[in-house]
Enzyme design. Structure first.
Site, PDB file in Angstrom:
ATOM      1  N   HIS A  72       8.085   0.502 -10.811  1.00 57.44           N
ATOM      2  CA  HIS A  72       7.596  -0.549 -11.720  1.00 57.44           C
ATOM      3  C   HIS A  72       7.162   0.072 -13.039  1.00 57.44           C
ATOM      4  CE1 HIS A  72       6.671  -4.400  -9.219  1.00 57.44           C
ATOM      5  NE2 HIS A  72       7.835  -3.865  -8.874  1.00 57.44           N
ATOM      6  N   TYR A 200      -1.927  -9.788 -12.362  1.00 61.44           N
ATOM      7  CA  TYR A 200      -3.370  -9.825 -12.097  1.00 61.44           C
ATOM      8  C   TYR A 200      -3.909 -11.026 -12.874  1.00 61.44           C
ATOM      9  CZ  TYR A 200      -3.165  -4.968 -10.428  1.00 61.44           C
ATOM     10  OH  TYR A 200      -2.875  -3.806  -9.735  1.00 61.44           O
ATOM     11  N   PRO A 292      -9.966  -2.695  -4.531  1.00 61.27           N
ATOM     12  CA  PRO A 292      -8.502  -2.559  -4.631  1.00 61.27           C
ATOM     13  C   PRO A 292      -7.928  -2.966  -5.985  1.00 61.27           C
ATOM     14  CG  PRO A 292      -9.078  -4.433  -3.283  1.00 61.27           C
ATOM     15  CD  PRO A 292     -10.348  -3.714  -3.555  1.00 61.27           C
ATOM     16  N   LYS A 296      -6.373   2.202  -6.436  1.00 61.61           N
ATOM     17  CA  LYS A 296      -6.677   3.639  -6.468  1.00 61.61           C
ATOM     18  C   LYS A 296      -6.970   4.253  -5.107  1.00 61.61           C
ATOM     19  CE  LYS A 296      -5.968   4.064 -10.732  1.00 61.61           C
ATOM     20  NZ  LYS A 296      -4.608   4.585 -10.968  1.00 61.61           N
ATOM     21  N   TYR A 384      -3.941   3.350 -15.016  1.00 58.28           N
ATOM     22  CA  TYR A 384      -3.255   2.666 -13.920  1.00 58.28           C
ATOM     23  C   TYR A 384      -2.174   3.566 -13.301  1.00 58.28           C
ATOM     24  CZ  TYR A 384      -1.436  -1.282 -11.222  1.00 58.28           C
ATOM     25  OH  TYR A 384      -1.064  -2.110 -10.190  1.00 58.28           O
TER      26      TYR A 384
HETATM   27  C1  PHB Z   1      -0.916  -4.425  -2.986  1.00 57.86           C
HETATM   28  O1  PHB Z   1       0.315  -4.522  -3.211  1.00 57.86           O
HETATM   29  O2  PHB Z   1      -1.420  -4.552  -1.831  1.00 57.86           O
HETATM   30  C2  PHB Z   1      -1.841  -4.166  -4.151  1.00 57.86           C
HETATM   31  C3  PHB Z   1      -1.289  -3.906  -5.402  1.00 57.86           C
HETATM   32  C4  PHB Z   1      -2.131  -3.676  -6.485  1.00 57.86           C
HETATM   33  C5  PHB Z   1      -3.511  -3.700  -6.300  1.00 57.86           C
HETATM   34  C6  PHB Z   1      -4.062  -3.958  -5.032  1.00 57.86           C
HETATM   35  C7  PHB Z   1      -3.221  -4.197  -3.951  1.00 57.86           C
HETATM   36  O3  PHB Z   1      -4.336  -3.476  -7.372  1.00 57.86           O
END
Ligand code: PHB
Ligand code: APR
Length: 389
Positions: A72, A200, A292, A296, A384
């Site tokens: 990505h 997000y 989450p 990280k 990130y």
């Molecule tokens: C996930 O795909 O479970 C996931 C992806 C990004 C995040 C948290 C969880 O910030």
């Protein structure tokens, strides 16, 4: 029993450390409380920093990730009015890999089997002894027998609820914690992702995240009150709320379907210092927990393993103890920067019950600034994709 490094915990930290040490000719024994099936049944996050990707390749477990993972180059941060694209590739020259932790753990177990390493499952009553002696030992119960494992070093890879951190005398360790007043309800569903990159969403209704595991397996989350239980959330209720928190054009593309996994996880930021106590070294979730939001958790475990495996190899080969003497300070320097980023992403994207209008304005202004400032987007992107080891 005797070995060079006793590893407590057979999750990602313990397995990756065992893999790297054994490839360097260092003997290990992994002591895992659960069955292998239980460990492999855990659903966790799915974003690998570029440093984690390279470390897994170095450990000889990158083939399936490279074949099935999805690279990505960016992600989106949104609220009702804005959809800000963070272009990792353009801003940092790097990408992240979408590849579930469950898959990473399975790949590590397969590689460990191929190396013929010793992993004992369903061990209990693990105790760590003589950490200030030349040789330490671990006692534990396995197959109904009390056993003793002599070793040079102990790696505490046993997660937040493990025994390792608590082996350090309470008056000699310092904890830092922030518990967030909400949780994440996550589902897995065999449906196509709503977008080709992660979204997000900072909605007035609360946070939502659209992630994925493959072109036909999505991982979606909504922020929920800590008082909620999974039973309170039917699939229909989840889909309605998730759709309501997405930008309208994304919601219009949403394909719903039955959940194949559904769970609620609390959010916390936690660090315990120091990471070393004599011959004991804390790694991953045994030493730190991140919310989450910044993806990280697994990636911090990977950088801890990177620092510790190199240090242990040098010490055991008689090349000096600079690495192990400096492990705690070196790992904590990176841990705290990831802790900050995860806290910032969490406070920027979640609505806090009882917050005043000023707090909501701060979140909106942060997103507005990201929309207008390439410098702000680059700062987010470099955190990130993962700060350098
Ligand atoms: C996930 O795909 O479970 C996931 C992806 C990004 C995040 C948290 C969880 O910030
Ligand atoms: N004795 C032996 N094993 C133990 C003990 C114990 N006393 N306590 C816990 N364990 C095992 C657990 O069963 C688990 O398999 O230690 C392992 C710890 O694994 P994780 O909790 O996954 O921690 P870590 O390997 O550091 O990986 C961090 O996992 O939980 C996610 O979000 C976290 O992505 C991050 C990653």
């Amino acid at each position: 029993m005797s070995t060079q490094v006793a590893i407590i915990g057979g999750g990602p930290s313990g397995l990756l450390l065992s893999q790297l040490l054994n490839r360097a000719g260092i003997e290990t024994v992994v002591l895992e409380r659960a069955t292998r099936a239980h460990v492999l049944g855990r659903i966790r996050a799915g974003i690998l920093e570029w440093g984690t990707v390279e470390l897994l390749r170095e450990a000889g477990v990158g083939a399936r990730m490279d074949a099935r993972g999805i690279s990505h180059d960016g992600c989106y941060l949104t609220d009702e009015d804005l959809m800000v694209h963070i272009d990792f590739r353009a801003l940092t020259g790097r990408s992240v890999m979408v590849y579930g932790q469950t898959e990473v753990t399975a790949d590590l177990y397969s590689a460990q089997d191929a190396l013929g390493t010793t992993i004992l499952h369903e061990v209990s009553e693990v105790e760590i002894h003589d950490l200030d002696s030349t040789r330490s030992h671990v006692t534990f119960t396995h197959d109904g027998q009390r056993k003793r494992l002599s070793c040079l070093y102990v790696a505490g890879c046993d997660g937040f609820h493990g025994v390792s951190r608590k082996t350090i005398p309470e008056d000699r360790r310092r904890a830092f914690e922030r518990v967030y007043p909400f949780g994440w309800l996550g589902i897995l569903s065999e449906t196509p992702p709503v977008h080709d990159e992660l979204i997000y969403s900072n909605s007035p209704r609360g946070f939502a995240l659209a992630s994925m595991r493959s072109e036909m397996l999505v991982r979606y989350y909504v922020q929920v009150p800590l008082s909620d239980r999974v039973e309170d959330w039917s699939d229909d209720r989840f889909w309605d709320e998730f759709s309501a928190r997405l930008p309208s054009d994304a919601a219009a593309r949403l394909v719903t379907g039955p959940s194949i996994e559904k769970s609620i996880a609390p959010l916390r930021s936690f660090v315990s210092e120091p990471l070393r106590w004599g011959n004991l070294f804390l790694v991953g979730d045994s030493a730190h927990i991140v919310p989450p939001t910044g993806a990280k958790g697994l990636n911090l475990a990977a950088s801890d393993v990177y620092y510790l495996h190199d240090a242990l190899i040098r010490a055991i080969r008689g090349q000096g103890t600079t690495g192990i003497d400096g492990y705690s300070e070196r790992a904590l320097a990176r841990i705290w920067k990831a802790m900050r980023f995860s806290w910032q992403m969490t406070t920027m994207l979640h609505r806090f019950d009882g917050e005043d209008a000023f707090a909501a304005q701060m979140r909106k202004a942060t997103l507005d600034h990201l929309a207008q400032s390439e410098t702000a987007r680059r700062e987010l992107a470099e955190n990130y994709i993962g700060l350098p080891y």
